[in-house]
Design a protein around this motif. Structure first.
Motif, PDB file in Angstrom:
ATOM      1  N   MET A 163       5.563  -1.233   6.551  1.00 24.59           N
ATOM      2  CA  MET A 163       6.107  -0.649   5.407  1.00 24.59           C
ATOM      3  C   MET A 163       4.871  -0.619   4.269  1.00 24.59           C
ATOM      4  O   MET A 163       4.192  -1.486   4.203  1.00 24.59           O
ATOM      5  CB  MET A 163       7.349  -1.147   4.921  1.00 24.59           C
ATOM      6  CG  MET A 163       8.098  -0.411   3.578  1.00 24.59           C
ATOM      7  SD  MET A 163       9.555  -1.280   3.242  1.00 24.59           S
ATOM      8  CE  MET A 163       9.978   0.022   1.760  1.00 24.59           C
ATOM      9  N   ARG A 164       4.943   0.650   3.498  1.00 27.60           N
ATOM     10  CA  ARG A 164       3.927   0.932   2.480  1.00 27.60           C
ATOM     11  C   ARG A 164       4.346  -0.111   1.318  1.00 27.60           C
ATOM     12  O   ARG A 164       5.497  -0.067   1.032  1.00 27.60           O
ATOM     13  CB  ARG A 164       3.698   2.085   2.270  1.00 27.60           C
ATOM     14  CG  ARG A 164       3.268   3.160   3.112  1.00 27.60           C
ATOM     15  CD  ARG A 164       3.053   4.503   2.858  1.00 27.60           C
ATOM     16  NE  ARG A 164       2.231   4.818   1.565  1.00 27.60           N
ATOM     17  CZ  ARG A 164       2.535   5.280   0.425  1.00 27.60           C
ATOM     18  NH1 ARG A 164       3.782   5.713   0.638  1.00 27.60           N
ATOM     19  NH2 ARG A 164       1.673   5.581  -0.665  1.00 27.60           N
ATOM     20  N   PHE A 165       3.296  -0.641   0.910  1.00 28.88           N
ATOM     21  CA  PHE A 165       3.508  -1.644  -0.554  1.00 28.88           C
ATOM     22  C   PHE A 165       2.220  -1.477  -1.292  1.00 28.88           C
ATOM     23  O   PHE A 165       1.312  -1.212  -0.795  1.00 28.88           O
ATOM     24  CB  PHE A 165       4.072  -3.036  -0.068  1.00 28.88           C
ATOM     25  CG  PHE A 165       2.768  -3.767   0.645  1.00 28.88           C
ATOM     26  CD1 PHE A 165       1.994  -4.590   0.086  1.00 28.88           C
ATOM     27  CD2 PHE A 165       3.020  -3.534   2.083  1.00 28.88           C
ATOM     28  CE1 PHE A 165       1.152  -5.336   0.797  1.00 28.88           C
ATOM     29  CE2 PHE A 165       2.087  -4.412   2.907  1.00 28.88           C
ATOM     30  CZ  PHE A 165       1.032  -5.141   2.256  1.00 28.88           C
ATOM     31  N   GLN A 166       2.475  -2.007  -2.301  1.00 34.42           N
ATOM     32  CA  GLN A 166       1.387  -2.225  -3.480  1.00 34.42           C
ATOM     33  C   GLN A 166       1.200  -3.678  -3.925  1.00 34.42           C
ATOM     34  O   GLN A 166       2.294  -4.276  -4.478  1.00 34.42           O
ATOM     35  CB  GLN A 166       1.517  -0.873  -4.500  1.00 34.42           C
ATOM     36  CG  GLN A 166       0.288  -1.391  -5.634  1.00 34.42           C
ATOM     37  CD  GLN A 166       0.608  -0.264  -6.892  1.00 34.42           C
ATOM     38  OE1 GLN A 166       1.556   0.087  -6.955  1.00 34.42           O
ATOM     39  NE2 GLN A 166      -0.395  -0.272  -7.586  1.00 34.42           N
ATOM     40  N   ILE A 167       0.064  -4.279  -4.015  1.00 26.92           N
ATOM     41  CA  ILE A 167      -0.175  -5.489  -4.619  1.00 26.92           C
ATOM     42  C   ILE A 167      -0.151  -5.546  -6.137  1.00 26.92           C
ATOM     43  O   ILE A 167      -1.344  -4.999  -6.621  1.00 26.92           O
ATOM     44  CB  ILE A 167      -1.347  -6.320  -4.021  1.00 26.92           C
ATOM     45  CG1 ILE A 167      -0.923  -6.587  -2.516  1.00 26.92           C
ATOM     46  CG2 ILE A 167      -1.504  -7.554  -4.677  1.00 26.92           C
ATOM     47  CD1 ILE A 167      -2.479  -7.289  -1.534  1.00 26.92           C
TER      48      ILE A 167
END
Length: 694
Positions: free
Chosen positions: A1-5
């Motif tokens: 799944m796409r995520f952002q830190i």
């Protein structure tokens, strides 16, 4: 799944999941997934912002890869979590508290006084009705005091005072309801059934299968010491069933063919074949919630005392109001007593303190089935340990098998595992694990297996009687013998191990040497428990004197008993309680259940037998005895908090009454300060005890 830190420090990540919104179910699924990853110490998901915080000890790359691979559809959430998450409930109560506050202060800002007064008058009807209803039942309780305070304020036209009193009462009720409901839900969820495998009866053969494979109408075998995995009807056999987790009954109930049994109850004696009638675990969850909410055992003595004291103080508050008016003929000074009462704070803060402590215990994987058990832990002066699985590790291991017949070592180990796999005990699990590690497969060739508590197992294989168990059971009860040529070998068996004896047709066939390593933290925990007020620490075990003495010396226990039977443990505990001692019993096996029941507080190590976990008052799920120290500290701190609350409530409210009678505070100010102090004490009671102590 796409995520952002979004933020990162060593061992901690905050990530934003790239989705427009996150449902409660999705948040629960993500948190369940993250907490199950190897090397993840803690995870928290925020559904409102679609963020997740992960604290980890594993490699950073592994966590990143796991997040990339995550997909909601691929994670199967257990029913106990998906059906009964507290996430939605928390959001509901947070919104309710914010709404109550915005409406209260919004009315003052945007509504003219006549409209506010009308709304206050209408809202006061509810409190007046509750007070009148209480009086009609010939009771003078807190609701009467609330009704009089609000009624007098409305009658005198002090609508702002009445509105403030009702607002703070409403906030207090919401906080109490929220804390109570969350604590009960957490407790019930931790008590919910979690059975992974069952014995399925098909064509006369018993097959060990996953509980998920069982369908309605299937027949399941449940033996002594095991939890009943499904609701259903008994088709064969009879048993004494312990239903304490379901009905609160202390004594087992006889169940025979045709009678209905419930999931989560435990077979204490006997064996049954159950036809499955109900698959869902939700029915059990709801029954547990109802049982906990209705059961008086949830309440501690201090809680009950606070409730009764609160109600008993009401007449004195009303009497004080009348007395001040009679002496001063000043309504304002009389109202100073009426607006400030001890009962509200007592009745609100004590249950919140206890339920918050139960919730906090749950965060350390400690399940407490009622407030009175925390109180008993705090007051205890004696603690009794079973050795196996408590002071020693919960996973003993087979170190060697000595043969005393013409059969091969692996053949005898396989036979032992075939019998032992039917019963939930740490020694039995060690034998089964040893056979599995060697890849030994076996067929169910034996007849009905009979389990004799704290002694051993008897069955028949190919017409030969086979017994396995303790020295007492095999050589004294069953009168088995040793080949004279093997006596010297038998005498030379290593004494540092526990011995499990296997005999076939009355002759010793093998001795299985099992090592039960001492927990690394055991000695430190014993020392810490002494420092926390436990004056007498006792170890009781069925092992021989040599093994018991060695273990007791290593952990620093001076008083121990060896070669004891279950009834001996229970009798010791019973005699100590009769002497007036408060006794904690800790165990993990079937043979510990009588002593767990007899103690003031029974504590089970959750890796042990189901019957021990069901009968116990407190269950520790973590594989670390330091949790026991946390439990004792938590209980001690809870009692300190409650006694501090008593002093604070008496001091603050007595001061407010004195200032009110002296004319320093107006009734409205006294009421406001009283309710604010009650709210502050209640909010303080919701704080974690151990965090505050540190």
């Amino acid at each position: 799944m796409r995520f952002q830190i979004k933020h990162e420090i060593e061992g901690r990540l905050r990530v934003h999941m790239m989705q427009n919104r996150m449902t409660f179910a999705e948040a629960d699924t993500l948190q369940y997934y993250l907490e199950g990853l190897p090397g993840v110490a803690h995870a928290k998901v925020y559904e409102k912002t679609c963020d997740a915080v992960v604290t980890y000890t594993a490699e950073r790359a592994d966590i990143i890869t796991a997040l990339k691979q995550f997909c909601y559809d691929r994670v199967e959430l257990p029913t106990a979590i998906s059906g009964h998450s507290s996430r939605e409930m928390n959001a509901e109560y947070q919104s309710r508290l914010v709404g109550q506050t915005l409406i209260h202060f919004g009315k003052k800002l945007f509504l003219p006084y006549p409209v506010r007064a009308a709304i206050t008058a209408v809202k006061s009807v509810k409190y007046l009705y509750q007070g009148a209803h209480c009086l009609l039942q010939r009771k003078i309780e807190v609701s009467v005091l609330d009704a009089v305070a609000i009624g007098v304020s409305v009658f005198r036209g002090e609508m702002n005072t009445a509105a403030s009193v009702m607002y703070l009462l409403g906030i207090g009720e919401t906080l109490e309801e929220w804390t109570h409901k969350k604590s009960v839900d957490d407790l019930a969820r931790s008590m919910s059934l979690n059975v992974s495998k069952v014995w399925l009866l098909q064509d006369g053969q018993e097959i060990l299968v996953s509980a998920k494979e069982v369908a309605l109408g299937d027949s399941v075998v449940v033996r002594m010491g095991n939890v009943i995995p499904f609701d259903g009807v008994i088709r064969q056999g009879e048993a004494m069933v312990n239903q304490a987790s379901m009905t609160g009954e202390s004594l087992p109930v006889r169940k025979e063919v045709g009678t209905y049994v419930y999931a989560g109850t435990v077979v204490e004696e006997g064996e049954i074949v159950l036809q499955v009638r109900e698959m869902s675990g939700s029915t059990r969850f709801e029954k547990i919630v109802t049982m906990i909410e209705d059961s008086e055992k949830l309440k501690s003595t201090v809680e009950s005392r606070a409730e009764h004291l609160a109600d008993r103080l009401v007449p004195y508050t009303l009497l004080g109001t009348g007395l001040i008016y009679a002496l001063t003929r000043n309504v304002t000074k009389a109202l100073a007593v009426l607006m400030v009462d001890f009962s509200c704070a007592l009745k609100l803060s004590m249950p919140i303190s206890v339920l918050s402590a139960i919730r906090e215990a749950g965060s350390y994987h400690i399940t407490v089935k009622g407030g009175k058990y925390l109180e008993a832990v705090a007051e205890a002066n004696t603690i009794v340990f079973d050795k196996t699985g408590t002071l020693t590790k919960a996973k003993p291991a087979v170190r060697r098998v000595y043969t005393f017949c013409d059969k091969e070592e692996d053949e005898l180990l396989c036979l032992a595992a075939c019998l032992e796999e039917h019963f939930p005990h740490s020694m039995a699990k060690a034998v089964v694990s040893a056979a599995a590690e060697k890849g030994l497969e076996h067929e169910e060739t034996h007849s009905k297996v009979e389990y004799i508590v704290a002694h051993g197992i008897a069955s028949s294989v190919e017409g030969q009687k086979v017994v396995i168990g303790s020295y007492h059971f095999v050589f004294e009860d069953e009168a088995c013998t040793i080949d004279p040529a093997e006596q010297e070998k038998f005498d030379a068996l290593p004494k540092e191990y526990s011995h499990l004896y296997l005999a076939i047709d009355g002759r010793l066939a093998a001795v299985i040497c099992i090592e039960d390593p001492l927990r690394a933290e055991a000695a430190e925990v014993i020392s810490n428990l002494r420092a926390l007020g436990l004056k007498r620490i006792v170890m009781m075990t069925g092992d021989n004197e040599h093994t018991a003495a060695a273990i007791a010396k290593k952990v620093g226990i001076e008083e121990y008993f060896s070669e004891v039977l279950p009834e001996d443990k229970a009798e010791f505990v019973r005699k100590e309680t009769e002497k007036g001692n408060k006794v904690i019993m800790i165990g993990d096996g079937i043979n510990d259940s009588p002593a767990l029941s007899a103690a003031n507080v029974g504590i089970a190590i959750s890796d042990g037998a189901e019957i021990a976990r069901e009968i116990a008052d407190i269950t520790i799920a973590a594989d670390d005895l330091h949790e026991l120290v946390k439990l004792k500290r938590l209980s001690n701190l809870l009692m300190k908090r409650i006694h501090r609350n008593y002093r604070a409530i008496v001091g603050i409210n007595a001061g407010l009454i004195a200032f009110g009678v002296a004319g320093v505070f107006m009734p409205a100010t006294s009421a406001l300060l009283h309710n604010i102090s009650t709210l502050v004490i209640s909010l303080q009671d919701m704080r974690n005890l151990l965090d505050d102590a540190e």
